[in-house]
Design an enzyme around this catalytic site. Structure first.
Site, PDB file in Angstrom:
ATOM      1  N   SER A   1       0.810  -1.221   0.000  1.00  0.00           N
ATOM      2  CA  SER A   1       0.000   0.000   0.000  1.00  0.00           C
ATOM      3  C   SER A   1       0.844   1.273   0.000  1.00  0.00           C
ATOM      4  CB  SER A   1      -0.959  -0.046   1.198  1.00  0.00           C
ATOM      5  OG  SER A   1      -1.860   1.014   1.153  1.00  0.00           O
TER       6      SER A   1
ATOM      7  N   ASP B   1      -5.947   2.351  -3.454  1.00  0.00           N
ATOM      8  CA  ASP B   1      -7.231   2.283  -2.739  1.00  0.00           C
ATOM      9  C   ASP B   1      -7.588   3.614  -2.078  1.00  0.00           C
ATOM     10  OD1 ASP B   1      -5.291   1.973  -0.798  1.00  0.00           O
ATOM     11  OD2 ASP B   1      -6.282   0.319   0.243  1.00  0.00           O
TER      12      ASP B   1
ATOM     13  N   ASP C   1      -2.329   6.449  -3.435  1.00  0.00           N
ATOM     14  CA  ASP C   1      -1.239   5.745  -2.762  1.00  0.00           C
ATOM     15  C   ASP C   1      -0.748   4.625  -3.685  1.00  0.00           C
ATOM     16  OD1 ASP C   1      -3.428   4.057  -2.486  1.00  0.00           O
ATOM     17  OD2 ASP C   1      -2.719   3.239  -0.594  1.00  0.00           O
TER      18      ASP C   1
ATOM     19  N   ASP D   1      -1.125   1.411  -4.001  1.00  0.00           N
ATOM     20  CA  ASP D   1      -1.974   0.360  -4.564  1.00  0.00           C
ATOM     21  C   ASP D   1      -3.354   0.877  -4.951  1.00  0.00           C
ATOM     22  OD1 ASP D   1      -2.818   0.661  -1.912  1.00  0.00           O
ATOM     23  OD2 ASP D   1      -3.442  -1.424  -1.745  1.00  0.00           O
TER      24      ASP D   1
HETATM   25 MG    MG Z   1      -3.439   1.465  -0.088  1.00  0.00          MG
END
Ligand code: MG
Length: 452
Positions: free
Chosen positions: A95, A242, A238, A240
């Protein structure tokens, strides 16, 4: 007691703690737990994600799982694929953590992160090495490779008023953190008729542009770009994809509490019944929105996975966090940065007002957020003193102790004290319509803690 998994998956320093061997064993444990069913696997753009990706696939195949490979993709896109195909999921990502870190998140067939009890089962298999390996001749000889990028982008577009957005031809600045969303969000915004100027928008595990956590100090290039050139809005993600952070047309950072409130207000005024879910640390603007629209706010401990779970259990319409995380339960059972960007553009297009104007329409709350290092030996004493002092607060309406101590006052002001589970740290947050009251509340408790 879980030893491996945090609030959502496992995160460790890659190739030091989280080695390919460990990843294979974890995947084999997960594959054993799900009795060799089908799994969708994806990864972010970190330098060691490919190494761990193949290690995870090996473990899953060894357990007899059928594997569908998505390659580099955003976490929400993988969660969307799990839900669509009714398959388990494994995502290799750390992340927003620093470049040296990596992690693995396992998903339910709904696409939601794996439940806590299931984490524990997987962990038990891992530590007891109770793996089920299938005979060699029963191993899937080839994984399926699918590119879901455009299906996911099209599915997001179906959820917003694309025509209204396209007519506006918004000029958008976008910072993808050199992460997995580089492959998705710029294309989504282009499809929505935006003129996209992108920063850090090629996947690069060295993170040459910035640290992947979308906090103000890491977004100075994006902010400078917007201050020097006309843009309708800026978005930052960010590693990844999300989370989504929003920057106003004048280059000002929008706190997550406010961006999530804008979207909550828009969704709450639609007819679909159901509560909003959020954590103890999020603004009470949401409570006002809920009151106006005859809804409830479900309060959870801090963590996106618990918010997603609350939405599932209560049939919620929207979930969010103070860091800008937004969950759209009719789409993905987890935070979705690309969908959040589309929803922000949707409401800008529909309302026909600049973002700064829309933000001014939210009820005015003043927030103070601070953190303080503590002596770990004094933790118990501090806990007791905080608990005692909060209990004595006058004009209090409610005390919530699901995650730290939160006192809500009759006038709607609140104070939250949360102790970190991993560091000798305490967070003190307050929010009030009265600036002085928020400041005084925080000061009172900081003084109390410092004095112990
Ligand atoms: Mg993330």
């Amino acid at each position: 007691m879980r030893k491996l998994f945090g609030t959502f998956g496992i995160r460790r320093v890659a190739n030091e703690v989280l080695t390919p061997e460990m990843a294979t064993k974890l995947a084999l444990s997960f594959g054993t737990f799900i009795s060799g069913e089908e799994v969708v696997v994806g990864r972010d753009s970190r330098k060691h994600s490919e190494m761990l990706y193949y290690a995870v696939i090996s473990g899953l195949l060894s357990a007899g799982c059928s594997v569908t490979e998505l390659g580099v993709t955003a976490t929400p896109a993988l969660q969307w694929a799990c839900r669509r195909w009714n398959q388990w999921g494994a995502m290799i990502t750390a992340s927003h953590n620093p470049p040296q870190w990596n992690g693995i998140k396992f998903m339910e067939k709904t696409g939601k992160g794996l439940d806590r009890e299931k984490d524990e089962e997987v962990e038990k298999i891992y530590f007891e090495e109770q793996f089920t390996r299938v005979p060699g001749m029963k191993i899937q000889s080839e994984t399926k490779k699918r590119d879901i990028r455009w299906d996911y982008i099209e599915a997001i577009i179906q959820k917003v008023d694309a025509q209204a957005i396209r007519e506006k031809k918004f000029r958008v600045a976008l910072d993808c953190a050199n992460g997995a969303p580089s492959l998705i969000t710029p294309y989504l915004l282009s499809e929505l008729g935006c003129q996209v100027v992108s920063l850090n928008a090629h996947p690069d595990g060295n993170f040459p542009g910035r640290n992947p956590e979308p906090v103000p100090e890491n977004l100075q290039d994006l902010i400078a770009l917007i201050k020097n050139s006309p843009f309708a809005v800026g978005f930052a993600q960010d590693g990844d994809g999300d989370r989504l952070i929003v920057i106003k047309e004048n280059g000002e950072f929008v706190p997550g509490d406010l961006s999530v409130s804008l979207v909550a207000r828009e969704l709450a005024h639609r007819e679909t019944p159901g509560p909003i879910a959020t954590t103890v640390a999020t603004t009470h603007i949401l409570q006002e929105i809920a009151r106006e629209t005859n809804r409830e706010v479900i309060i959870t401990e801090v963590g996106d996975l618990v918010v997603a779970k609350a939405l599932q259990e209560h049939g919620g319409i929207f979930g969010c966090e103070e860091n800008g995380g937004m969950i759209f339960p009719d789409f993905v059972w987890g935070r979705d940065g690309a969908m959040a960007a589309a929803q922000i553009l949707h409401l800008m297009a529909r309302e026909g007002k600049p973002l700064s104007e829309l933000l001014k329409e939210l009820p005015p709350y003043y927030q103070v957020k601070t953190r303080l290092e503590i002596d770990p030996h004094k933790r118990e004493k501090i806990l007791q003193e905080v608990e005692r002092t909060i209990a004595e607060e006058k004009n209090q309406k409610e005390i919530i102790t699901i995650d730290g101590y939160k006192v809500i006052f009759e006038d709607g002001s609140w104070l939250l004290i949360r102790f970190s589970g991993t560091e000798p740290l305490v967070r003190v947050f307050a929010e009030s319509k009265d600036k002085e009251k928020a400041e005084n509340l925080v000061k009172k408790y900081l003084d109390l803690i410092k004095g112990i």
